[in-house]
Design an enzyme around this catalytic site. Structure first.
Site, PDB file in Angstrom:
ATOM      1  CG  HIS A  44      -5.600  -2.247  -0.460  1.00  0.00           C
ATOM      2  ND1 HIS A  44      -4.814  -1.838  -1.522  1.00  0.00           N
ATOM      3  CD2 HIS A  44      -5.125  -1.580   0.627  1.00  0.00           C
ATOM      4  CE1 HIS A  44      -3.928  -0.959  -1.105  1.00  0.00           C
ATOM      5  NE2 HIS A  44      -4.082  -0.787   0.192  1.00  0.00           N
TER       6      HIS A  44
ATOM      7  CG  ASP B  27      -6.551  -2.701  -4.523  1.00  0.00           C
ATOM      8  OD1 ASP B  27      -7.426  -2.053  -3.926  1.00  0.00           O
ATOM      9  OD2 ASP B  27      -5.364  -2.744  -4.152  1.00  0.00           O
TER      10      ASP B  27
ATOM     11  CB  SER C 174      -0.970  -0.028   1.184  1.00  0.00           C
ATOM     12  OG  SER C 174      -1.991   0.931   1.033  1.00  0.00           O
TER      13      SER C 174
END
Length: 748
Positions: free
Chosen positions: A717, A685, A610
């Site tokens: 994600h 995602d 991330s």
């Protein structure tokens, strides 16, 4: 079949030794990603019943760590017992609705079974949503009652404050269920398409730590509820690619600088049936941040945040008319952080925190928003308000400090006073990391503790810190599942370094049988993003860290500027240049590592997910860092592609700060890659959409630049489930081995 077996053997060899040849005390990926969990019996979501007689908690099943049951234990004598057996009630868990999948993704819930629960205020019932339906456990007889069995998912279920009703959202509308009669009553009926009632919108769930869209008044007369209209939000088409094919999803995604959903707040009077709209002001381009009720239910408090996030207003609302007035405002030159510290006292005074002093502290206000006094003070930030004993005037809060000064690597609960400003007193012992949950009257708390040598433990304590009973002692003894590997568990070293006038904290873990006369490759773990807690903690470390040390790597992490709960200056140093101070600090750390006699400076890699994936890409393109490789997972690669609330908080809008956005775009930096790159991304995602990865993939191919890639069909994600996580870590270890490990050394 023979070909598959050969390929499997080669892959296993890349991470460590072939399974049959691995000594029994060496941790392997295959054991980390299998059941039962090596962390031991860890209690999650622990809470104390309102009457203080029972503790409830979630526990993973021994046969499947990804499925949770609800357990309970008496606070006195008696052993813990299973209150709700997820698989007994729902043997065949079906597919969740898209709304529930999205909600769980926002809440970072990856388990199945019982994933959340709640008490009624009297402690008679425990409400547990389970695989899309609602179950109610009665404490008196231990029976579990199924309230719904419908094709649709019931989400965000709650027991009303007096325990007369259960409420939930179904098909974008709010429903209440009378426990005495079994009758359902729809509170709204026009939720459909782009209109949703009583549900937190994407931005609220993902970035604002607000997971609900409705709030019961204490007397059960009113329900405050949101109405969300997504029609202003841009449609961002994306493919959701799974192993079985691809689906086009026209996602409403509010990108930076673009329109948000329109969020309104209403109050429904359950006695009269009337519904009034709350006056949130003439400007509709705002964020509905928090909603709270006074003790008597006669005042609704609403926190309204401006679009630029530099102003946070506290509104006092008349629930009968919807009329509002601003009683207090917080302002900042960069941004005002949201928090959950607002606490209303029975006499109308309230506690709230702000950063006026340069550190987040708690203050007492009168009912009109006039500040009475500071409750806490010092060179440290209050992380959150834990509880208030309204009888004694004692205030409990969590902080990372010692002797009035910040100590970022430890965390404790402290006691202060509502009646005067005093130096706080530690309630929990120093030396590790505490998370606590204080009961309503602040007479007891559930404490969760760990340190580098102690896996997570949970116990019930009196408010003075005296332990009443263990919930999960999780003693690391000979019977613990981690016992075979504990002899090779390394104690991390902690330290500090200076960067641009700020003190950064770091953690380093060396391999077993470490010899300081030899040189070792290093894996720098990064997250680095703002708005999260500290990464460098004196706590039980992820078992994947030991996979890295067993593979011969030094594991290093430093919390750069902007990361963690620190001073206002430390946090806002990143304003309008998100990522730039972070990569400066990571490059500084890399250069320092290269000065250590036992570090192989030519074999340093960085890995993150991330924001950590974004920072991994930045650091691999920074010549000052001079890294050999990077593993970048689910990385935002250009901030105008990310959502409004997060991005604009730190960067303003692309229209207002074009230079800042350009400076952190990954594409212009790709010519400066200093080493090999592995890109990983979920192909479904919906947070950091797949386009962030494909633009980098396309640019690298256009430059004829070699790189590696691992894509995860159907994953959002995060990578979920033990088999895929095992594959993920086999991939990590293989890539590291070839770029900085033994095979890289051979190639050199």
């Amino acid at each position: 079949m023979r070909t598959l077996l050969l390929a499997s053997t080669i892959l296993l060899s890349a991470g460590s030794a072939v399974a049959q040849e691995t000594p029994s005390n060496i941790l392997t990926p295959e054991r980390v990603f299998s059941s039962p969990s090596l962390n031991g019996p860890v209690a999650k979501g622990v809470s104390l019943s309102p009457d203080g007689q029972l503790v409830a908690f979630l526990r993973s099943r021994e046969d499947n760590v990804d499925v949770q049951d609800l357990w309970a234990a008496p606070t006195g004598e008696g052993e813990p017992y299973k209150l709700i057996d997820a698989r007994a009630l729902v043997p065949d868990a079906g597919e969740l609705s898209e709304a529930e999948k999205a909600r769980r993704e926002r809440m970072r819930i990856s388990a199945r079974g019982v994933v959340e629960y709640s008490w009624d205020k009297q402690g008679r019932y425990i409400l547990a949503p389970l695989e899309g339906d609602i179950f109610l456990a009665n404490r008196a007889d231990g029976k579990v009652r199924r309230l719904t069995e419908t094709p649709a998912d019931e989400i965000d279920a709650k027991v009303s404050p007096k325990g007369n009703y259960v409420s939930w959202v179904r098909d974008q509308n709010l429903v209440i269920y009378d426990l005495a009669t079994g009758k359902e009553t729809p509170i709204t009926d026009d939720g459909a398409g782009l209109i949703t009632w009583a549900t937190a919108e994407f931005i609220a769930q993902e970035e604002m730590d607000r997971d609900t869209g409705y709030w019961w008044s204490p007397d059960e007369r009113y329900i405050a509820l949101t109405r969300v209209d997504e029609s202003p939000v841009d449609v961002v088409p994306r493919f959701e690619i799974t192993g079985g094919g691809a689906t086009m999803v026209e996602q409403r995604y509010p990108r930076a600088g673009r329109p948000n959903a329109l969020v309104e707040l209403y109050v429904r009077d359950l006695q009269s049936g009337a519904r009034v709209k709350v006056d949130l002001g003439a400007n509709t381009d705002i964020y509905l941040a928090r909603v709270d009720w006074s003790h008597d239910g006669k005042t609704l408090y609403v926190q309204r945040q401006s679009r630029d996030q530099k102003t946070l207003d506290l509104l006092s609302v008349d629930p009968a008319t919807g009329a509002s007035r601003v009683i207090l405002s917080q302002k900042a030159e960069a941004w005002v952080d949201l928090n959950n510290d607002f606490h209303v006292l029975p006499d109308g005074r309230f506690i709230w925190s702000n950063e006026d002093s340069g550190w987040r502290h708690l203050y007492l206000y009168d009912r009109n928003g006039r500040r009475i006094r500071a409750i806490t003070h010092g060179d440290y930030p209050v992380k959150h308000l834990d509880g208030v004993n309204e009888r004694t005037g004692e205030v409990y809060f969590t902080a990372s400090m010692r002797d009035g000064k910040e100590l970022p690597i430890e965390q404790q609960m402290f006691r202060a006073s509502l009646n005067r400003t005093v130096d706080p007193v530690a309630v929990t012992p120093a030396g590790g990391w505490w998370n606590v949950s204080v009961n309503g009257p602040a007479t007891a708390y559930v404490g969760n503790y760990s340190d580098p040598a102690t896996p997570p433990q949970s116990a019930l304590y009196r408010i003075d810190g005296t332990r009443i009973r263990w919930i999960e002692e999780n003693r690391l003894d000979a019977d613990h599942p981690f016992a075979p590997y504990v002899s090779r568990l390394r104690t991390p070293e902690f330290g500090t370094m200076q960067s641009h006038g700020e003190t950064l904290v770091w953690r380093m873990t060396t391999p077993p049988d470490f010899d300081p006369s030899k040189k070792y490759p290093v894996v720098m773990q990064v997250y680095g993003g703002p708005g999260t807690g500290a990464g460098v903690q004196k706590s039980w470390q992820p078992l994947t860290n030991q996979l890295l040390t067993e593979a011969g790597y030094i594991v290093f992490r430093v919390d750069n500027r902007g990361e963690g709960d620190r001073s206002q200056a430390f946090e806002t140093s990143i304003y309008r240049r998100l990522g730039i101070p972070a990569v400066e600090d990571q490059a500084l750390a890399a250069k320092w590592l290269k000065t250590l006699p036992y570090v192989d400076g030519d074999h340093i890699a960085v890995m993150g997910w991330s924001f950590g994936g974004f920072l991994s890409l930045l650091t691999l393109t920074d010549p000052d860092a001079g890294l050999a490789s990077a593993l970048a997972g689910a990385a935002p690669t250009e901030w105008s592609l990310y959502d409004t609330h997060y991005t604009e908080r730190y960067m303003s809008t692309p229209q207002d700060n074009p230079d800042g956005y350009a400076a952190t775009d990954i594409l212009p930096r790709l010519d400066d890659l200093t080493g090999r790159l592995l890109i990983l991304h979920g192909m479904a995602d919906d947070n950091v959409i797949f386009g962030n990865a494909t633009r980098v993939i396309d640019a690298l191919q256009a430059k004829s630049t070699p790189f590696e890639m691992m894509l995860y069909p159907g994953q959002r994600h995060g990578v979920r489930g033990e088999p895929r996580q095992l594959q993920q870590w086999r991939t990590y270890l293989d890539f590291l081995d070839r770029t900085i490990g033994k095979r890289a050394e051979t190639a050199d």
